[in-house]
Design an enzyme around this catalytic site. Structure first.
Site, PDB file in Angstrom:
ATOM      1  N   VAL A 107       0.830  -1.201   0.000  1.00 24.07           N
ATOM      2  CA  VAL A 107       0.000   0.000   0.000  1.00 24.07           C
ATOM      3  C   VAL A 107       0.870   1.259   0.000  1.00 24.07           C
ATOM      4  O   VAL A 107       0.527   2.266  -0.626  1.00 24.07           O
ATOM      5  CB  VAL A 107      -0.941   0.007   1.228  1.00 24.07           C
ATOM      6  CG1 VAL A 107      -1.738   1.302   1.302  1.00 24.07           C
ATOM      7  CG2 VAL A 107      -1.883  -1.192   1.186  1.00 24.07           C
ATOM      8  N   CYS A 108       1.997   1.197   0.687  1.00 18.93           N
ATOM      9  CA  CYS A 108       2.839   2.382   0.896  1.00 18.93           C
ATOM     10  C   CYS A 108       3.242   3.096  -0.392  1.00 18.93           C
ATOM     11  O   CYS A 108       3.117   4.325  -0.472  1.00 18.93           O
ATOM     12  CB  CYS A 108       4.075   2.010   1.713  1.00 18.93           C
ATOM     13  SG  CYS A 108       3.684   1.347   3.346  1.00 18.93           S
ATOM     14  N   PRO A 109       3.717   2.383  -1.428  1.00 17.49           N
ATOM     15  CA  PRO A 109       4.101   3.125  -2.634  1.00 17.49           C
ATOM     16  C   PRO A 109       2.929   3.823  -3.307  1.00 17.49           C
ATOM     17  O   PRO A 109       3.106   4.878  -3.920  1.00 17.49           O
ATOM     18  CB  PRO A 109       4.713   2.047  -3.536  1.00 17.49           C
ATOM     19  CG  PRO A 109       4.174   0.747  -3.036  1.00 17.49           C
ATOM     20  CD  PRO A 109       4.017   0.949  -1.561  1.00 17.49           C
ATOM     21  N   ILE A 112       2.571   7.158  -1.376  1.00 16.44           N
ATOM     22  CA  ILE A 112       3.691   8.083  -1.561  1.00 16.44           C
ATOM     23  C   ILE A 112       3.711   8.641  -2.973  1.00 16.44           C
ATOM     24  O   ILE A 112       3.906   9.848  -3.182  1.00 16.44           O
ATOM     25  CB  ILE A 112       5.014   7.375  -1.216  1.00 16.44           C
ATOM     26  CG1 ILE A 112       5.019   6.968   0.259  1.00 16.44           C
ATOM     27  CG2 ILE A 112       6.205   8.280  -1.515  1.00 16.44           C
ATOM     28  CD1 ILE A 112       6.133   6.019   0.636  1.00 16.44           C
TER      29      ILE A 112
END
Length: 256
Positions: A107-109, A112
Protein backbone atom coordinates in the site's frame (compact mmCIF):
# COMPACT_ATOMS: atom_id res chain seq x y z
CA UNK A 1 40.88 -23.44 15.97
CA UNK A 2 39.20 -22.24 12.76
CA UNK A 3 36.56 -24.93 13.11
CA UNK A 4 35.83 -23.82 16.67
CA UNK A 5 35.48 -20.19 15.58
CA UNK A 6 33.15 -21.29 12.80
CA UNK A 7 30.93 -23.15 15.23
CA UNK A 8 30.76 -20.11 17.51
CA UNK A 9 29.81 -17.83 14.62
CA UNK A 10 27.10 -20.22 13.44
CA UNK A 11 25.70 -20.44 16.94
CA UNK A 12 25.71 -16.64 17.25
CA UNK A 13 23.89 -16.23 13.94
CA UNK A 14 21.33 -18.84 14.96
CA UNK A 15 20.62 -16.96 18.20
CA UNK A 16 20.25 -13.70 16.27
CA UNK A 17 17.85 -15.23 13.78
CA UNK A 18 15.71 -16.64 16.57
CA UNK A 19 15.32 -13.12 17.93
CA UNK A 20 13.99 -11.67 14.68
CA UNK A 21 10.60 -9.96 15.16
CA UNK A 22 7.64 -12.05 14.03
CA UNK A 23 9.27 -15.09 15.72
CA UNK A 24 10.41 -16.77 12.50
CA UNK A 25 13.63 -17.52 10.69
CA UNK A 26 15.09 -15.00 8.26
CA UNK A 27 14.39 -17.25 5.29
CA UNK A 28 10.88 -18.00 6.50
CA UNK A 29 10.17 -14.27 6.53
CA UNK A 30 10.49 -14.31 2.76
CA UNK A 31 9.02 -17.75 2.12
CA UNK A 32 5.26 -17.98 1.38
CA UNK A 33 3.33 -19.42 4.26
CA UNK A 34 0.75 -22.14 3.88
CA UNK A 35 -1.94 -19.54 3.22
CA UNK A 36 0.01 -18.10 0.32
CA UNK A 37 1.30 -15.03 2.17
CA UNK A 38 4.67 -14.12 3.59
CA UNK A 39 4.81 -13.33 7.29
CA UNK A 40 5.43 -9.67 6.48
CA UNK A 41 2.41 -9.71 4.20
CA UNK A 42 0.34 -11.11 7.06
CA UNK A 43 1.43 -8.23 9.28
CA UNK A 44 0.62 -5.57 6.73
CA UNK A 45 -2.61 -7.15 5.50
CA UNK A 46 -4.16 -8.43 8.72
CA UNK A 47 -4.01 -5.21 10.69
CA UNK A 48 -2.69 -4.51 14.16
CA UNK A 49 -5.61 -6.13 15.94
CA UNK A 50 -4.71 -9.51 14.45
CA UNK A 51 -1.28 -9.89 16.02
CA UNK A 52 -0.13 -9.92 19.63
CA UNK A 53 3.15 -8.28 18.67
CA UNK A 54 1.29 -5.09 17.81
CA UNK A 55 1.50 -3.65 21.31
CA UNK A 56 0.96 0.08 21.52
CA UNK A 57 2.19 0.30 25.10
CA UNK A 58 4.42 3.33 25.50
CA UNK A 59 5.29 5.96 28.06
CA UNK A 60 4.74 8.59 25.37
CA UNK A 61 1.47 10.40 24.80
CA UNK A 62 0.17 11.05 21.33
CA UNK A 63 -0.03 14.73 20.42
CA UNK A 64 -3.46 16.28 20.02
CA UNK A 65 -5.12 18.73 17.67
CA UNK A 66 -4.50 22.37 18.79
CA UNK A 67 -1.20 21.34 20.43
CA UNK A 68 2.23 22.14 19.05
CA UNK A 69 3.66 19.36 16.91
CA UNK A 70 6.54 17.43 18.49
CA UNK A 71 9.92 18.59 17.23
CA UNK A 72 11.68 16.24 14.83
CA UNK A 73 15.02 16.16 13.07
CA UNK A 74 16.51 13.50 10.81
CA UNK A 75 18.05 12.62 7.48
CA UNK A 76 15.78 12.70 4.46
CA UNK A 77 16.06 12.01 0.77
CA UNK A 78 15.22 15.22 -1.08
CA UNK A 79 15.56 15.35 -4.86
CA UNK A 80 17.71 12.23 -4.77
CA UNK A 81 20.16 13.63 -2.20
CA UNK A 82 20.60 13.16 1.55
CA UNK A 83 19.61 16.22 3.56
CA UNK A 84 19.05 17.05 7.22
CA UNK A 85 15.42 17.97 7.81
CA UNK A 86 13.64 19.30 10.88
CA UNK A 87 10.32 20.79 11.87
CA UNK A 88 11.98 24.21 11.91
CA UNK A 89 12.47 24.00 8.14
CA UNK A 90 8.72 24.41 7.69
CA UNK A 91 8.09 27.53 9.75
CA UNK A 92 5.72 29.80 7.89
CA UNK A 93 4.31 26.93 5.82
CA UNK A 94 1.72 24.24 6.20
CA UNK A 95 3.15 20.75 6.52
CA UNK A 96 1.56 17.38 5.83
CA UNK A 97 3.62 14.84 7.77
CA UNK A 98 2.53 11.29 7.09
CA UNK A 99 3.88 8.02 8.43
CA UNK A 100 3.89 4.67 6.66
CA UNK A 101 5.04 1.21 7.85
CA UNK A 102 7.95 0.17 5.60
CA UNK A 103 9.72 0.68 2.29
CA UNK A 104 9.32 -1.95 -0.43
CA UNK A 105 5.81 -2.94 0.64
CA UNK A 106 2.38 -2.80 -0.98
CA UNK A 107 0.00 0.00 0.00
CA UNK A 108 2.84 2.38 0.90
CA UNK A 109 4.10 3.12 -2.63
CA UNK A 110 0.57 3.92 -3.82
CA UNK A 111 0.24 6.58 -1.13
CA UNK A 112 3.69 8.08 -1.56
CA UNK A 113 3.46 8.25 -5.35
CA UNK A 114 -0.01 9.81 -5.10
CA UNK A 115 1.23 12.53 -2.74
CA UNK A 116 4.30 13.12 -4.90
CA UNK A 117 2.19 13.48 -8.03
CA UNK A 118 0.09 16.13 -6.28
CA UNK A 119 3.09 17.99 -4.80
CA UNK A 120 2.62 21.06 -7.00
CA UNK A 121 -0.98 21.44 -5.84
CA UNK A 122 0.21 21.42 -2.23
CA UNK A 123 2.96 23.91 -3.08
CA UNK A 124 0.33 26.19 -4.64
CA UNK A 125 -1.25 26.56 -1.19
CA UNK A 126 2.06 27.00 0.67
CA UNK A 127 2.15 23.42 1.93
CA UNK A 128 4.97 20.87 1.96
CA UNK A 129 4.59 17.10 2.23
CA UNK A 130 7.00 14.78 4.06
CA UNK A 131 6.71 10.98 4.28
CA UNK A 132 8.26 9.16 7.25
CA UNK A 133 9.08 5.53 8.00
CA UNK A 134 11.42 3.63 10.30
CA UNK A 135 13.66 2.67 7.36
CA UNK A 136 17.10 4.19 6.78
CA UNK A 137 17.70 6.98 4.27
CA UNK A 138 19.72 4.44 2.25
CA UNK A 139 16.63 2.24 1.99
CA UNK A 140 14.57 5.27 0.95
CA UNK A 141 17.04 6.07 -1.83
CA UNK A 142 17.12 2.47 -3.05
CA UNK A 143 13.32 2.45 -3.21
CA UNK A 144 13.28 5.75 -5.11
CA UNK A 145 15.76 4.29 -7.58
CA UNK A 146 13.47 1.30 -8.18
CA UNK A 147 11.07 1.67 -11.16
CA UNK A 148 7.41 2.12 -10.31
CA UNK A 149 6.44 -0.86 -12.44
CA UNK A 150 8.53 -2.97 -10.04
CA UNK A 151 6.91 -1.54 -6.90
CA UNK A 152 9.40 1.31 -6.56
CA UNK A 153 8.81 5.04 -6.22
CA UNK A 154 10.72 6.55 -9.10
CA UNK A 155 11.33 10.30 -9.08
CA UNK A 156 9.95 11.97 -5.97
CA UNK A 157 8.63 15.50 -5.56
CA UNK A 158 8.34 15.11 -1.78
CA UNK A 159 10.87 14.33 0.95
CA UNK A 160 11.24 10.87 2.50
CA UNK A 161 12.43 11.16 6.08
CA UNK A 162 14.26 8.38 7.92
CA UNK A 163 13.17 7.52 11.46
CA UNK A 164 15.63 4.70 12.05
CA UNK A 165 15.66 5.27 15.83
CA UNK A 166 11.82 5.24 15.81
CA UNK A 167 11.81 8.34 18.00
CA UNK A 168 9.75 10.48 15.63
CA UNK A 169 7.09 7.79 15.27
CA UNK A 170 7.05 7.35 19.03
CA UNK A 171 6.77 11.09 19.71
CA UNK A 172 3.85 11.35 17.31
CA UNK A 173 2.09 8.40 18.95
CA UNK A 174 1.97 6.13 15.89
CA UNK A 175 4.68 3.58 16.73
CA UNK A 176 3.65 -0.02 17.33
CA UNK A 177 6.21 -0.90 19.96
CA UNK A 178 5.96 -4.64 19.47
CA UNK A 179 6.69 -4.70 15.74
CA UNK A 180 8.64 -1.47 15.49
CA UNK A 181 6.43 -0.27 12.62
CA UNK A 182 4.53 3.00 12.39
CA UNK A 183 0.80 3.09 11.77
CA UNK A 184 -0.46 5.22 8.90
CA UNK A 185 -0.60 8.47 10.84
CA UNK A 186 -1.17 11.77 9.04
CA UNK A 187 -0.72 15.20 10.61
CA UNK A 188 -1.55 18.60 9.15
CA UNK A 189 0.62 21.21 10.88
CA UNK A 190 0.05 24.94 10.41
CA UNK A 191 2.72 27.63 9.84
CA UNK A 192 3.02 28.15 13.61
CA UNK A 193 3.73 24.48 14.26
CA UNK A 194 0.25 23.72 15.62
CA UNK A 195 -1.52 20.47 14.72
CA UNK A 196 -4.76 21.22 12.88
CA UNK A 197 -5.68 17.65 11.95
CA UNK A 198 -4.54 14.12 12.67
CA UNK A 199 -5.75 10.73 11.54
CA UNK A 200 -4.40 7.22 11.99
CA UNK A 201 -5.21 4.25 9.77
CA UNK A 202 -4.50 0.62 10.52
CA UNK A 203 -1.83 -0.87 8.28
CA UNK A 204 -3.87 -2.37 5.41
CA UNK A 205 -5.73 0.78 4.28
CA UNK A 206 -4.26 3.78 2.46
CA UNK A 207 -5.25 7.44 2.73
CA UNK A 208 -6.86 9.97 0.41
CA UNK A 209 -4.56 12.61 -1.04
CA UNK A 210 -7.53 14.63 -2.31
CA UNK A 211 -9.10 14.73 1.16
CA UNK A 212 -5.80 15.83 2.70
CA UNK A 213 -5.50 18.69 0.20
CA UNK A 214 -9.14 19.66 0.82
CA UNK A 215 -8.50 19.87 4.55
CA UNK A 216 -5.43 22.06 4.10
CA UNK A 217 -7.45 24.45 1.94
CA UNK A 218 -10.31 24.44 4.46
CA UNK A 219 -8.08 25.36 7.40
CA UNK A 220 -6.51 28.12 5.34
CA UNK A 221 -9.92 29.45 4.30
CA UNK A 222 -11.07 29.68 7.92
CA UNK A 223 -7.91 31.54 8.91
CA UNK A 224 -8.26 34.01 6.05
CA UNK A 225 -12.01 34.63 6.04
CA UNK A 226 -13.13 33.90 9.59
CA UNK A 227 -15.98 31.71 8.36
CA UNK A 228 -16.33 27.98 9.04
CA UNK A 229 -16.49 25.13 6.54
CA UNK A 230 -19.48 22.76 6.55
CA UNK A 231 -19.50 19.08 5.65
CA UNK A 232 -18.04 18.24 2.24
CA UNK A 233 -16.82 21.81 1.79
CA UNK A 234 -14.83 22.61 -1.34
CA UNK A 235 -13.26 25.95 -2.32
CA UNK A 236 -16.21 26.80 -4.59
CA UNK A 237 -18.94 25.99 -2.04
CA UNK A 238 -20.56 28.30 0.57
CA UNK A 239 -19.30 28.69 4.12
CA UNK A 240 -20.99 29.63 7.39
CA UNK A 241 -20.69 32.83 9.40
CA UNK A 242 -20.17 31.51 12.95
CA UNK A 243 -22.95 33.27 14.83
CA UNK A 244 -26.64 32.37 15.26
CA UNK A 245 -28.13 35.18 13.18
CA UNK A 246 -25.67 35.32 10.29
CA UNK A 247 -25.47 31.53 9.97
CA UNK A 248 -29.10 31.50 8.78
CA UNK A 249 -27.92 32.89 5.44
CA UNK A 250 -26.11 29.61 4.77
CA UNK A 251 -28.90 27.34 6.02
CA UNK A 252 -31.54 29.16 3.98
CA UNK A 253 -29.39 28.88 0.86
CA UNK A 254 -28.78 25.13 1.13
CA UNK A 255 -32.26 24.17 2.33
CA UNK A 256 -34.43 25.80 -0.30
Amino acid sequence: MAAAVGRLLRASVARGVSAIPWGISATAALRPAACGRTSLTNLLCSGSSQAKLFSTSSSYHAPAVTQHAPYFKGTAVVNGEFKDLSLDDFKGKYLVLFFYPLDFTFVCPTEIVAFSDKANEFHDVNCEVVAVSVDSHFSHLAWINTPRKNGGLGHMNIALLSDLTKQISRDYGVLLEGSGLALRGLFIIDPNGVIKHLSVNDLPVGRSVEETLRLVKAFQYVETHGEVCPANWTPDSPTIKPNPAASKEYFQKVNQ
